[in-house]
Design a protein around this motif. Structure first.
Motif, PDB file in Angstrom:
ATOM      1  N   LEU A 138       0.825  -1.204   0.000  1.00 15.87           N
ATOM      2  CA  LEU A 138       0.000   0.000   0.000  1.00 15.87           C
ATOM      3  C   LEU A 138       0.857   1.251   0.000  1.00 15.87           C
ATOM      4  O   LEU A 138       0.598   2.216  -0.726  1.00 15.87           O
ATOM      5  N   GLU A 139       1.906   1.210   0.829  1.00 16.82           N
ATOM      6  CA  GLU A 139       2.770   2.388   0.889  1.00 16.82           C
ATOM      7  C   GLU A 139       3.551   2.564  -0.406  1.00 16.82           C
ATOM      8  O   GLU A 139       3.781   3.686  -0.853  1.00 16.82           O
ATOM      9  N   THR A 140       3.943   1.448  -1.012  1.00 16.56           N
ATOM     10  CA  THR A 140       4.690   1.525  -2.277  1.00 16.56           C
ATOM     11  C   THR A 140       3.876   2.250  -3.352  1.00 16.56           C
ATOM     12  O   THR A 140       4.409   3.016  -4.137  1.00 16.56           O
ATOM     13  N   ARG A 145      -1.808   2.795   5.277  1.00 13.78           N
ATOM     14  CA  ARG A 145      -2.215   1.597   6.010  1.00 13.78           C
ATOM     15  C   ARG A 145      -3.702   1.559   6.308  1.00 13.78           C
ATOM     16  O   ARG A 145      -4.318   0.503   6.295  1.00 13.78           O
ATOM     17  N   GLU A 146      -4.262   2.705   6.618  1.00 15.35           N
ATOM     18  CA  GLU A 146      -5.667   2.735   7.021  1.00 15.35           C
ATOM     19  C   GLU A 146      -6.586   2.240   5.893  1.00 15.35           C
ATOM     20  O   GLU A 146      -7.714   1.862   6.135  1.00 15.35           O
ATOM     21  N   ARG A 160      -8.147   3.239  -7.097  1.00 10.46           N
ATOM     22  CA  ARG A 160      -8.407   1.831  -7.389  1.00 10.46           C
ATOM     23  C   ARG A 160      -7.330   1.257  -8.289  1.00 10.46           C
ATOM     24  O   ARG A 160      -6.932   0.115  -8.146  1.00 10.46           O
ATOM     25  N   GLN A 161      -6.892   2.074  -9.258  1.00  6.43           N
ATOM     26  CA  GLN A 161      -5.849   1.564 -10.132  1.00  6.43           C
ATOM     27  C   GLN A 161      -4.566   1.338  -9.340  1.00  6.43           C
ATOM     28  O   GLN A 161      -3.828   0.404  -9.616  1.00  6.43           O
ATOM     29  N   ARG A 162      -4.343   2.164  -8.308  1.00  2.00           N
ATOM     30  CA  ARG A 162      -3.181   1.929  -7.433  1.00  2.00           C
ATOM     31  C   ARG A 162      -3.326   0.595  -6.707  1.00  2.00           C
ATOM     32  O   ARG A 162      -2.351  -0.133  -6.515  1.00  2.00           O
ATOM     33  N   ILE A 163      -4.559   0.278  -6.279  1.00  2.00           N
ATOM     34  CA  ILE A 163      -4.794  -1.015  -5.621  1.00  2.00           C
ATOM     35  C   ILE A 163      -4.509  -2.148  -6.614  1.00  2.00           C
ATOM     36  O   ILE A 163      -3.872  -3.146  -6.268  1.00  2.00           O
TER      37      ILE A 163
END
Lengths: 331, 341
Positions: A138-140, A145-146, A160-163
């Protein structure tokens, strides 16, 4: 950047046909050959229906190839594969999908989406290690974190695309196939995602196959670019070569058709506007696929399929206009 | 240049009632369209550009939509005061629209000829026979081969680009004075897009139609428009001529928009991304909508919406940086490629 001469992926004469009815066969990809070098970004462009997405999906074995070989890091991954072998492949090769609204399961939390690959490949020994990896992912990708316990609908398209990117990176792959990863995003968000992908490449030495129809974005991100038309590769060269001196008439007209965000250039430049539409891949033209719309079509184009050859150093093209043998014959 | 105003929006405000509260999609838009020109409205999704165009067409469904305030003056008459019946006489006749997705804009169960004739028969006292003749003429005008045969075909027999030509033919049927094109080429491939843009330019030359072009593609804008309005968070934050917006933009959002796109004709190392996301219009910001994402934001930006500052010519910008008390800020070097900034 590091020397890029080690081949990570070799695709030879790849074909993927779909049976659309009892007698019709749709030749989505019909004999495509290219290599992808370690650490580079290969862009794949073309209009809808040219087979660029099918190529990507066949390489990662979402589809089984009809014919041809795919060699990934010295290993043949184009033939028959057991479930287990495919699983191994997915550890090293991952995909980022086009639509961030459709590619994330709405009933799974972000942490489970990202950890799915970690679970499948048993990459975490304890629940704590699993969560640590998720947080790191997530941090990358620039989330925090939340976000781990939330559901996809709570995020915007860019997030979402980051996910989706975090999910692809979670199993620590070498090769990522990005199928139109930014097409569904707004302009200002597109730049964020592209910058993120470039950063990750620099840090982790990833290799990308970047599939898109937006030529200016492909030029920006890619080291080399392949142009596809109706299931064939028309031209493949370094991105500067493709854009500065395209050899194939299709590439030339494609480039001249893009409207540029600069009024001065728009007012002065000459366009090659192609007549008509892309023919149907069920019944493609004989010989060269592009000949029906090509302003330079010759007699031979209807009879003989042009050879895929290296017309200039590292500049591959499939066009009779650039075939030395035919040129000399004509003279 | 004396130009006649054909359409004027004054302080247009449109809201939608949703379960999550009132979404203020358009929050006070002033806009002028002159005769025979192409005005582009650019902005990201959710900036209010499509809602603005639907309001002009009288297509805001109420509820949930509501036009809270403002005037839409078409040749001096306020369209918002019109009854349903009156607006039907304008819509499709004087003002018509090209929709984004040609796959869904056409009725799949109707022959395309009948779809073109529908508007003609409604608005003009014309026999069925003449309407059909006109439909064939229109198909020829938009470049469809064998129009006398294809007039009896159904939409599924046409490709995407051809369908968009049919949609344009329907829009042009009654020689409209204003044509609103909402993302007319977004669903099309580049080579087909080039054909359609060419066609629109051609039609404007022949018929003198005024066009409102709604798009997020700055390339299409540079290709077709004469004037540009940039929308963000339900407001127009900058407007000017094509060259003013592309070569001398004054608003940081316009700067960001222009530099977040890769250039085809120049090398860019890293794209200048605009951080963050567009504002939530359920809780519209009190001040400038761009302030939370703006690298130059000052205290005043958070609390007060800036007034329009007119710079040279016709350019107007809503930004506190242009206030004389504000510090001088130079646009990023990526801007102003063609002209001097």
């Amino acid at each position: 950047m590091a020397a890029k001469n080690e081949k990570l992926l070799q695709v030879k004469n790849l074909k993927k046909y779909f049976n659309v009815s009892r007698k019709d066969v749709l030749k989505a990809v019909d004999g495509v050959t290219f290599d992808v070098y370690k650490g580079e970004t290969l862009g794949l462009v073309g209009e809808s229906g040219c087979g660029k997405s099918t190529t990507g999906r066949t390489i990662i074995r979402l589809y089984d190839p009809t014919d041809g070989t795919v060699i990934f890091d010295g290993q043949d991954v184009g033939g028959k594969m057991s479930r287990n072998e495919k699983k191994h492949l997915s550890k090293r090769m991952q995909m980022i999908f086009q639509d961030p609204y459709a590619s994330l399961n709405p009933r799974m939390t972000v942490k489970d989406i990202i950890a799915e690959g970690i679970d499948i490949h048993h990459l975490a020994k304890s629940p704590k290690e699993r969560m640590d990896r998720v947080y790191k992912m997530l941090e990358t990708v620039g989330l925090n974190r939340e976000h781990a316990n939330r559901y996809p609908h709570e995020f915007s398209g860019g997030q979402r695309q980051r996910i989706g990117i975090a999910r692809a990176l979670a199993v620590d792959p070498d090769f990522i196939i990005a199928d139109e990863p930014i097409s569904a995003l707004d302009v200002s968000i597109q730049a964020q995602v592209v910058n993120l992908m470039q950063e990750l490449q620099e840090k982790q030495g990833l290799t990308y196959l970047f599939i898109a129809h937006d030529l200016s974005m492909v030029k920006h991100i890619s080291d080399r670019v392949g142009v596809m038309y109706l299931g064939n590769m028309a031209e493949l060269a370094s991105s500067d070569d493709v854009y500065d001196h395209p050899l194939h008439p299709y590439t030339q007209s494609l480039l001249s058709a893009i409207p540029v965000a600069d009024p001065e250039i728009e007012r002065t430049r000459e366009r090659i506007i192609l007549e008509g539409d892309v023919p149907s891949p069920i019944d493609p033209p004989s010989g060269c696929r592009f000949r029906t719309r090509c302003p330079f079509a010759m007699d031979i184009c209807a009879k003989v399929r042009p050879k895929w050859h290296e017309a200039e150093k590292n500049h591959w093209v499939a066009c009779h206009l650039h075939d030395e043998e035919i040129k000399t014959e004509k003279v | 240049m004396t130009v006649e105003k054909i359409l004027e929006l004054k302080n247009l405000q449109v809201s939608f009632e949703t379960f999550g509260g009132e979404v203020q999609a358009v929050r006070g838009v002033d806009l002028t369209l002159h005769k025979g020109e192409t005005l582009a409205i650019v902005g990201e999704s959710g900036s209010g550009k499509s809602v603005t165009s639907k309001a002009i067409m009288g297509l805001i469904e109420s509820p949930p939509g509501r036009i809270k305030n403002g005037e839409i003056l078409f040749e001096g008459n306020n369209l918002l005061k019109y009854s349903k019946h009156q607006i039907q006489k304008v819509r499709g006749k004087d003002i018509s629209m090209i929709f984004q997705d040609p796959m869904t804009a056409l009725n799949p169960t109707m022959k395309i000829g009948s779809q073109i004739m529908e508007g003609l028969i409604k608005h003009q006292e014309i026999s069925k026979h003449d309407a059909r003749k006109r439909a064939i003429e229109l198909l020829a005008l938009v470049g469809i081969p064998n129009p006398d045969k294809r007039v009896d075909e159904f939409p599924h027999q046409f490709s995407g680009g051809m369908r968009q030509r049919v949609v344009i033919a329907i829009a042009l049927a009654c020689n409209p004075k204003i044509l609103i094109a909402d993302e007319p080429t977004t669903a099309l491939d580049v080579t087909i897009q080039a054909q359609i843009l060419d066609l629109m330019r051609d039609i404007q030359e022949k018929m003198g139609t005024s066009i409102i072009l709604i798009t997020h593609d700055l390339g299409v804008v540079a290709n077709l428009a004469q004037r540009v309005a940039v929308m963000y968070g339900g407001k127009i934050i900058e407007t000017g001529t094509l060259d003013e917006i592309f070569y001398k933009p004054k608003h940081p959002y316009t700067w960001g928009l222009l530099s977040s796109m890769p250039k085809l004709h120049a090398k860019t190392d890293k794209l200048l991304a605009i951080p963050g996301t567009p504002p939530d219009l359920r809780k519209p910001p009190k001040g400038c909508p761009f302030a939370p994402r703006c690298p130059y934001a000052m205290d005043v930006c958070i609390d007060h919406m800036p007034q329009y500052t007119a710079s040279s010519g016709s350019q107007k910008t809503a930004c506190w940086l242009l206030d004389e008390r504000a510090p001088k800020v130079d646009p990023p070097s990526t801007i102003g490629v063609g002209g001097e900034a």
